[in-house]
Write a protein that holds these residues in place. Structure first.
Motif, PDB file in Angstrom:
ATOM      1  N   VAL A  14      41.690  71.762  14.134  1.00  0.00           N
ATOM      2  CA  VAL A  14      42.497  71.751  12.921  1.00  0.00           C
ATOM      3  C   VAL A  14      43.924  72.091  13.339  1.00  0.00           C
ATOM      4  CG1 VAL A  14      42.922  72.829  10.677  1.00  0.00           C
ATOM      5  CG2 VAL A  14      40.574  72.375  11.408  1.00  0.00           C
ATOM      6  N   PHE A  15      44.853  71.208  12.988  1.00  0.00           N
ATOM      7  CA  PHE A  15      46.242  71.366  13.399  1.00  0.00           C
ATOM      8  C   PHE A  15      47.186  71.396  12.208  1.00  0.00           C
ATOM      9  CE2 PHE A  15      44.358  68.851  16.941  1.00  0.00           C
ATOM     10  CZ  PHE A  15      44.620  69.714  18.002  1.00  0.00           C
ATOM     11  N   LEU A  55      36.023  66.119  15.796  1.00  0.00           N
ATOM     12  CA  LEU A  55      36.601  66.039  14.459  1.00  0.00           C
ATOM     13  C   LEU A  55      38.015  66.598  14.513  1.00  0.00           C
ATOM     14  CD1 LEU A  55      33.488  67.426  12.590  1.00  0.00           C
ATOM     15  CD2 LEU A  55      34.236  65.037  12.661  1.00  0.00           C
ATOM     16  N   ILE A  56      38.923  65.962  13.798  1.00  0.00           N
ATOM     17  CA  ILE A  56      40.298  66.434  13.752  1.00  0.00           C
ATOM     18  C   ILE A  56      40.760  66.492  12.307  1.00  0.00           C
ATOM     19  CG2 ILE A  56      42.699  65.932  14.363  1.00  0.00           C
ATOM     20  CD1 ILE A  56      41.722  64.960  17.045  1.00  0.00           C
ATOM     21  N   GLY A  57      41.244  67.664  11.925  1.00  0.00           N
ATOM     22  CA  GLY A  57      41.820  67.873  10.607  1.00  0.00           C
ATOM     23  C   GLY A  57      43.285  68.239  10.741  1.00  0.00           C
ATOM     24  N   ILE A  58      44.093  67.645   9.908  1.00  0.00           N
ATOM     25  CA  ILE A  58      45.525  67.953   9.858  1.00  0.00           C
ATOM     26  C   ILE A  58      45.780  68.614   8.511  1.00  0.00           C
ATOM     27  CG2 ILE A  58      47.870  67.012   9.891  1.00  0.00           C
ATOM     28  CD1 ILE A  58      46.324  66.576  12.557  1.00  0.00           C
ATOM     29  N   PHE A  93      37.397  71.287   4.857  1.00  0.00           N
ATOM     30  CA  PHE A  93      37.120  70.564   6.101  1.00  0.00           C
ATOM     31  C   PHE A  93      35.863  71.113   6.771  1.00  0.00           C
ATOM     32  CE2 PHE A  93      37.750  70.240  10.759  1.00  0.00           C
ATOM     33  CZ  PHE A  93      37.868  68.871  10.895  1.00  0.00           C
ATOM     34  N   LYS A  94      35.763  72.413   6.846  1.00  0.00           N
ATOM     35  CA  LYS A  94      34.616  73.080   7.477  1.00  0.00           C
ATOM     36  C   LYS A  94      33.304  72.726   6.759  1.00  0.00           C
ATOM     37  CE  LYS A  94      33.144  77.781   8.582  1.00  0.00           C
ATOM     38  NZ  LYS A  94      33.492  79.193   8.502  1.00  0.00           N
ATOM     39  N   LYS A  95      33.318  72.789   5.437  1.00  0.00           N
ATOM     40  CA  LYS A  95      32.112  72.472   4.656  1.00  0.00           C
ATOM     41  C   LYS A  95      31.772  70.987   4.709  1.00  0.00           C
ATOM     42  CE  LYS A  95      32.184  76.286   1.382  1.00  0.00           C
ATOM     43  NZ  LYS A  95      32.340  76.679  -0.028  1.00  0.00           N
ATOM     44  N   ILE A 104      35.269  75.577  15.738  1.00  0.00           N
ATOM     45  CA  ILE A 104      36.588  75.092  15.327  1.00  0.00           C
ATOM     46  C   ILE A 104      37.704  75.784  16.098  1.00  0.00           C
ATOM     47  CG2 ILE A 104      38.171  74.743  13.394  1.00  0.00           C
ATOM     48  CD1 ILE A 104      35.715  75.043  11.526  1.00  0.00           C
ATOM     49  N   LEU A 105      38.617  74.979  16.614  1.00  0.00           N
ATOM     50  CA  LEU A 105      39.857  75.463  17.210  1.00  0.00           C
ATOM     51  C   LEU A 105      40.970  75.133  16.227  1.00  0.00           C
ATOM     52  CD1 LEU A 105      41.157  74.953  20.798  1.00  0.00           C
ATOM     53  CD2 LEU A 105      42.586  74.315  18.856  1.00  0.00           C
TER      54      LEU A 105
END
Length: 174
Positions: A14-15, A55-58, A93-95, A104-105
């Motif tokens: 997650v960024f 997985l990538i979340g912004i 995002f996590k759920k 998660i990083l």
């Protein structure tokens, strides 16, 4: 838990955007437009991670269509703009992917990123992050935001998991 062991458990990144994918500068242009600059090394890392099913979340407080388009072009599906409470979007995002915190990083550079960074297995700050964020970071990158810090993080995680070196590199977007 030691850093190398934590790296082996990461399934998702997650960024934040400004100060992480960019150097934090916003260029003001005629007509009220703004411009940011992003590093192709970071883009390469993102697409390589996505190809390996990370997985990538912004999650960003910003709402720039060009930034959104950049992540869309890289293949990022989870883009949260205008985030008023990054923790709410982080939990979503996590759920959504049934992730555990230890998978998660999270990488951020300023106070709005604090809570989501504290809620992940690995909190990472770019070299140019604010002091309060560096204080809670498990890892401070050697690169500054906008200068390959994202690539550094993705590469280290993928190397720790044996996923970095392969022959599909010529088909990765930057």
């Amino acid at each position: 838990m030691k850093l190398k062991k934590k790296l082996r458990n990461i399934k998702a990144f997650v960024f934040d955007v400004d100060g992480v994918f960019t150097d934090g500068r916003v260029y003001l242009l005629p007509g009220g437009h703004m411009m940011r600059s992003m590093n192709v090394l970071d883009g390469y890392g993102v697409t390589k991670a996505l190809k390996k099913n990370y997985l990538i979340g912004i999650i960003t407080a910003g709402n720039d269509e060009m930034v959104k388009q950049r992540f869309n072009d890289l293949g990022v599906k989870d883009y949260y703009a205008k985030s008023q409470d990054k923790m709410t979007d982080f939990i979503h995002f996590k759920k959504k992917y049934n992730l555990k915190s230890e998978e998660i990083l999270t990488m951020g550079d300023d106070l709005p990123d604090f809570h989501m960074m504290k809620s992940s297995a690995l909190a990472v700050a770019p070299k140019n992050a604010m002091a309060e964020i560096k204080k809670i970071a498990d890892w401070i990158t050697t690169q500054q935001g906008g200068s390959g810090a994202v690539r550094e993080v993705i590469e280290e995680v993928m190397k720790a998991q044996g996923n970095w070196h392969n022959n599909d590199d010529i088909h990765v977007k930057m």
